[in-house]
Design an enzyme around this catalytic site. Structure first.
Site, PDB file in Angstrom:
ATOM      1  CB  ILE A  54      -0.903   0.045   1.260  1.00 56.37           C
ATOM      2  CG1 ILE A  54      -1.603  -1.292   1.474  1.00 56.37           C
ATOM      3  CG2 ILE A  54      -1.893   1.187   1.165  1.00 56.37           C
ATOM      4  CD1 ILE A  54      -2.323  -1.387   2.815  1.00 56.37           C
ATOM      5  CE  LYS A 103       5.150  -3.347   8.991  1.00 57.53           C
ATOM      6  NZ  LYS A 103       4.338  -4.559   8.948  1.00 57.53           N
TER       7      LYS A 103
HETATM    8  N1  HSE Z   1       5.868  -9.289   9.070  1.00 59.42           N
HETATM    9  C1  HSE Z   1       5.235  -8.150   8.475  1.00 59.42           C
HETATM   10  C2  HSE Z   1       3.731  -8.293   8.602  1.00 59.42           C
HETATM   11  C3  HSE Z   1       5.603  -8.053   7.030  1.00 59.42           C
HETATM   12  O1  HSE Z   1       3.256  -9.392   8.896  1.00 59.42           O
HETATM   13  O2  HSE Z   1       3.044  -7.309   8.433  1.00 59.42           O
HETATM   14  C4  HSE Z   1       5.101  -6.792   6.384  1.00 59.42           C
HETATM   15  O3  HSE Z   1       5.765  -5.679   6.893  1.00 59.42           O
END
Ligand code: HSE
Ligand code: NDP
Length: 435
Positions: free
Chosen positions: A136, A205
């Site tokens: 995305i 994130k």
């Molecule tokens: N391990 C991460 C997830 C991968 O499951 O979102 C994507 O960033």
């Protein structure tokens, strides 16, 4: 057509997705750049490993210098993951004058500052779209589409593995361990899946969303983080009976003096748009002053979705090379990045689900209710199964909207009572969407 040589570090899930997309969409990609991106060398750990993709063995190397010291290579794509040796490889690439593309949120959230500074000094790009929400283009939306607006709040499902597991448990009744194995087999999970299921990956994130969205740098270790490992099938069943779905949400609120950032499993009203995000899909809802709410939704993990984000970053860097505009906008989107300590959760108000595990004896319900009342926590509804007298019961309580500080204080007292059999399970409830 001119060639731009690319070196890759890592050829796992995402790396193979990158090769496939470059191969399948090659002509259009060349056309968009006005040059041909050519993979010259790929660093791996094991030359003999069986891979999903047939790769020319001459491209593979176990010598980092074959990528980092090759003068023809202009762009290094880091897809190894983790902090070390990825950090030293990225530093070496930048020192050698190479642009960097990476999907490594752990590296950038924890150690990004020094690398961004080095990139700026060198006049080089670090692009990292694949690091948040897989395929995305949410970082691009924040960096470009919303550059003119002021962001108040970000609420997202940003870990595909956690969402996949919770969804499989809720919709198919799959046991937790089986769902985790399925997520690993599908290539969604991190090499260390603890990062997924304990919320660390989502915190990384969220820190990057705050960096690109509002220009603040937050130490991910200071983000309040709870994992999905404490979500029991019982909680999932209760949530469904009460009209909710449990989702692991990453939430940043930038409206106060200090931003409040948190990652935790949350009861989401069944008709909320985030309740309909299934499997490894991600969704990020951004509230900004002028635009209002906007939503970014799609596949948040896996080979091909993340490959798309990484190759789009490669295209952007290659266009800069062709257009002689290298090292243009700062990697974090803002020239001045402010270091901030997130604010405490204390004043946040929401309804809560509590599950108190106590023996079925006279007076216990009264004690629980009094304790909550003493701390200013009002009960909205209450439910319990009816086992035989003396047996343990799960007392399920939904509170009225109360501050986090009051709920935590009440739980400290509740859990210290001699009759309480195990720590109270508590989940915050997301407010219904405004009409
Ligand atoms: N391990 C991460 C997830 C991968 O499951 O979102 C994507 O960033
Ligand atoms: P994998 O574990 O599948 O692949 C890692 C690759 O790096 C492998 O090719 C491995 O070599 C190589 N490697 C690891 N350590 C070394 C080392 N010390 N020296 C040389 N090569 C090394 O990871 P993913 O592809 O899943 O993830 C890559 C990055 O992308 C991570 O930062 C991850 O967080 C991020 N990401 C992943 C997503 C996903 O859905 N999987 C989504 C979004 C981001 P070998 O193959 O020989 O073992």
């Amino acid at each position: 057509m001119r060639s731009i040589h690319i070196g890759m570090l890592g050829l796992g899930n995402v790396g193979q997705g990158v090769l496939r997309i470059l191969d399948e969409n090659g002509p259009a990609i060349c056309d968009r750049i006005g040059a041909r991106p050519v993979i010259k060398q790929i660093l791996v750990r094991d030359l003999d490993k069986q891979r999903e993709l047939d790769v020319d063995p001459a491209l593979l190397t176990t010598d980092p210098a074959a990528v980092l010291e090759d003068h023809e290579i202009r762009v290094v794509v880091e897809l190894i993951g983790g902090i070390d040796p990825a950090r030293s490889f990225v530093r070496r690439a930048l020192e050698a004058g190479k642009h960097v593309v990476t999907a490594n949120k752990a590296l950038l959230a924890e150690q990004g500052e020094a690398l961004f500074r080095l990139a700026r000094r060198q006049g080089l790009d670090i692009n990292f779209e694949g690091s948040v929400a897989g395929g995305i283009p949410v970082l691009r939306a924040l960096r470009e589409g919303l550059a003119s607006d002021r962001i108040d709040q970000i609420v997202g499902i940003v870990n595909g593995t956690s969402n996949y597991i919770l969804d499989a448990m809720a919709r198919g009744g799959m046991p937790y361990a089986e769902a985790l194995t399925a997520a690993q087999d599908a290539g969604f999970a991190e090499a260390d899946p603890t990062l997924d299921v304990e919320g660390g990956d989502a915190a990384h994130k969220l820190a990057l969303l705050a960096l690109v969205g509002v220009g603040v740098r937050v130490d991910p270790a200071l983000i309040h983080t709870e994992g999905i490992t404490r979500v029991r099938p019982f909680d999932i069943r209760c949530a469904a009976e009460l009209g909710y779905v449990i989702k692991s949400l990453a939430i940043a609120d930038f409206r106060g003096e200090r931003p409040i950032l948190r990652v935790h499993p949350t009861f989401v009203p069944r008709d909320h748009v985030l309740a309909g995000v299934h499997g490894a899909y991600n969704a990020v809802e951004v509230s900004s002053r002028a635009l209002g709410q906007s939503m970014y939704y799609g596949r948040g993990a896996g080979m091909m979705p993340t490959g798309v984000a990484v190759v789009s970053d490669i295209i952007e860097v290659c266009r800069d090379i062709v257009g002689f505009s290298e090292g243009g906008p700062p990697p974090g989107a803002f020239r001045e990045i402010r270091d901030v300590e997130p604010g405490p959760l204390d004043p946040l108000e929401c309804e809560n689900y509590l599950c108190v595990h106590v023996p079925n004896v006279p007076g216990v319900l009264g004690e629980v209710a009094s304790s909550l009342g003493r701390h200013g926590v009002s009960i909205k509804r209450m439910n319990q199964d009816t086992p035989s007298r003396g047996e343990a019961i799960d007392m399920v309580i939904v509170t009225e909207r109360t501050s986090d500080a009051k709920v935590r204080a009440a739980l400290t007292e509740l859990d210290a009572f001699e009759f309480t059999l195990e720590p109270t399970h508590r989940f915050r409830i997301l407010e219904p969407e405004a009409e």
